[in-house]
Design a protein around this motif. Structure first.
Motif, mmCIF file in Angstrom:
data_model
loop_
_atom_site.group_PDB
_atom_site.id
_atom_site.type_symbol
_atom_site.label_atom_id
_atom_site.label_comp_id
_atom_site.label_asym_id
_atom_site.label_seq_id
_atom_site.Cartn_x
_atom_site.Cartn_y
_atom_site.Cartn_z
ATOM 1 N N GLU A 53 0.810 -1.221 0.000
ATOM 2 C CA GLU A 53 0.000 0.000 0.000
ATOM 3 C C GLU A 53 0.843 1.272 0.000
ATOM 4 O OE1 GLU A 53 -2.735 -0.540 3.335
ATOM 5 O OE2 GLU A 53 -1.895 1.148 4.392
ATOM 6 N N THR A 93 1.791 1.076 -4.068
ATOM 7 C CA THR A 93 0.998 1.946 -4.956
ATOM 8 C C THR A 93 1.276 3.416 -4.645
ATOM 9 O OG1 THR A 93 -0.856 1.784 -3.420
ATOM 10 C CG2 THR A 93 -0.907 0.315 -5.313
ATOM 11 N N PRO A 109 -7.700 8.852 -0.392
ATOM 12 C CA PRO A 109 -8.040 8.807 -1.826
ATOM 13 C C PRO A 109 -7.235 9.823 -2.643
ATOM 14 C CG PRO A 109 -10.037 8.647 -0.515
ATOM 15 C CD PRO A 109 -8.901 8.907 0.452
ATOM 16 N N ARG A 112 -3.650 8.600 -3.088
ATOM 17 C CA ARG A 112 -3.618 7.507 -4.076
ATOM 18 C C ARG A 112 -3.721 8.045 -5.483
ATOM 19 N NH1 ARG A 112 -7.575 3.064 -1.035
ATOM 20 N NH2 ARG A 112 -7.067 3.893 1.014
ATOM 21 N N GLU A 113 -4.618 8.987 -5.661
ATOM 22 C CA GLU A 113 -4.840 9.578 -6.984
ATOM 23 C C GLU A 113 -3.581 10.319 -7.444
ATOM 24 O OE1 GLU A 113 -8.324 12.196 -7.032
ATOM 25 O OE2 GLU A 113 -7.230 13.462 -8.456
ATOM 26 N N ARG A 116 -0.868 7.745 -8.434
ATOM 27 C CA ARG A 116 -1.228 6.712 -9.414
ATOM 28 C C ARG A 116 -0.430 6.768 -10.721
ATOM 29 N NH1 ARG A 116 -5.044 2.690 -9.788
ATOM 30 N NH2 ARG A 116 -5.309 1.995 -11.932
ATOM 31 N N THR A 137 -5.834 -2.247 0.417
ATOM 32 C CA THR A 137 -5.549 -0.939 -0.184
ATOM 33 C C THR A 137 -4.866 -1.092 -1.532
ATOM 34 O OG1 THR A 137 -5.308 -0.011 2.013
ATOM 35 C CG2 THR A 137 -4.483 1.309 0.216
ATOM 36 N N ASN A 141 -6.682 -0.278 -5.109
ATOM 37 C CA ASN A 141 -6.034 0.750 -5.898
ATOM 38 C C ASN A 141 -5.697 0.222 -7.297
ATOM 39 O OD1 ASN A 141 -5.106 3.351 -6.003
ATOM 40 N ND2 ASN A 141 -3.511 3.069 -4.465
ATOM 41 N N ASN A 144 -8.968 -0.790 -9.099
ATOM 42 C CA ASN A 144 -9.968 0.278 -9.162
ATOM 43 C C ASN A 144 -11.350 -0.214 -8.710
ATOM 44 O OD1 ASN A 144 -10.909 2.875 -9.638
ATOM 45 N ND2 ASN A 144 -11.434 2.424 -11.776
#
Ligand code: URA
Length: 200
Positions: A53, A93, A109, A112-113, A116, A137, A141, A144
């Motif tokens: 994660e 990630t 979130p 993560r975005e 990415r 997680t 991720n 999706n």
């Protein structure tokens, strides 16, 4: 951007990407609290890539993923699979440690975005034959989805044409050793699909 056609080209492209990650300031709260970014380690022509994660405190200090207690267990899992830490690639990630007062927290979130594109480019360059997501997680991720890990584990999914197997996070296994057999079932399924011998 195109893909490098030689091993040296791949090495250089990954180095450039890691340097870009090091410069990232997209998440001010992580940029201002991290010791360093944690890009990933291992074989850059990987048959298998493990994805976690985000770095924890130990990883933030050492700059390498899965070097703490969870990492020790991951090393044991890899060895039990008849492989070595050096022959796989290991990353997360999210490349920075999400700050928190005590212990570790999952990335938000937004975090993560923000991260990415780095993860996507990393996988595009590495072209692993298989991906193993460690914990909810990472699995959510990569795939999706918001589905829980107990529904995602134990079967194959796909990320951009790459087969993905999800399993329980080693940190969870440290808290719930009874679940280790479920993880081992998942790893056997992965080995079978990889066409590798199943130890034990
Ligand atoms: N947990 C993770 O998900 N990643 C690490 O690198 C270490 C612990």
């Amino acid at each position: 951007e195109g893909l490098p056609t030689t091993l040296e080209g791949r090495r250089k492209a990954l180095e450039l990407l890691a340097a870009e990650v090091e410069q990232c300031e997209k998440c001010p709260e992580m940029f201002s609290t991290r010791t360093q970014t944690v890009f990933g380690v291992g074989n850059i022509v990987p048959e298998l890539c493990f994805v976690g994660e985000a770095p924890g405190a130990d990883e933030d200090r050492q700059g390498e993923p899965f070097v703490g207690a969870a990492g020790q267990l991951l090393n044991k899992i890899i060895a039990a699979m008849g492989m070595s830490r050096e022959e796989v690639f290991i990353c997360n990630t999210v490349k920075c440690r999400p700050p928190c007062r005590t212990g570790n927290v999952p990335p938000t979130p937004k975090q993560r975005e923000n991260c990415r594109p780095f993860f996507e480019r990393q996988i595009e360059l590495l072209q692993p034959k298989f991906i193993c997501c460690l914990g909810a997680t990472a699995a959510q991720n990569v795939l999706n989805t918001t589905m829980g890990i107990f529904k995602l584990r134990g079967r194959f999914h796909e990320y951009k044409g790459i087969p993905v197997l999800c399993t329980l996070h080693p940190s969870f296994l440290l808290r719930e050793p009874g679940a280790k057999k479920d993880c081992w079932d998942d790893m056997k399924m992965l080995l079978r699909r990889m066409g590798r011998p199943i130890p034990g």
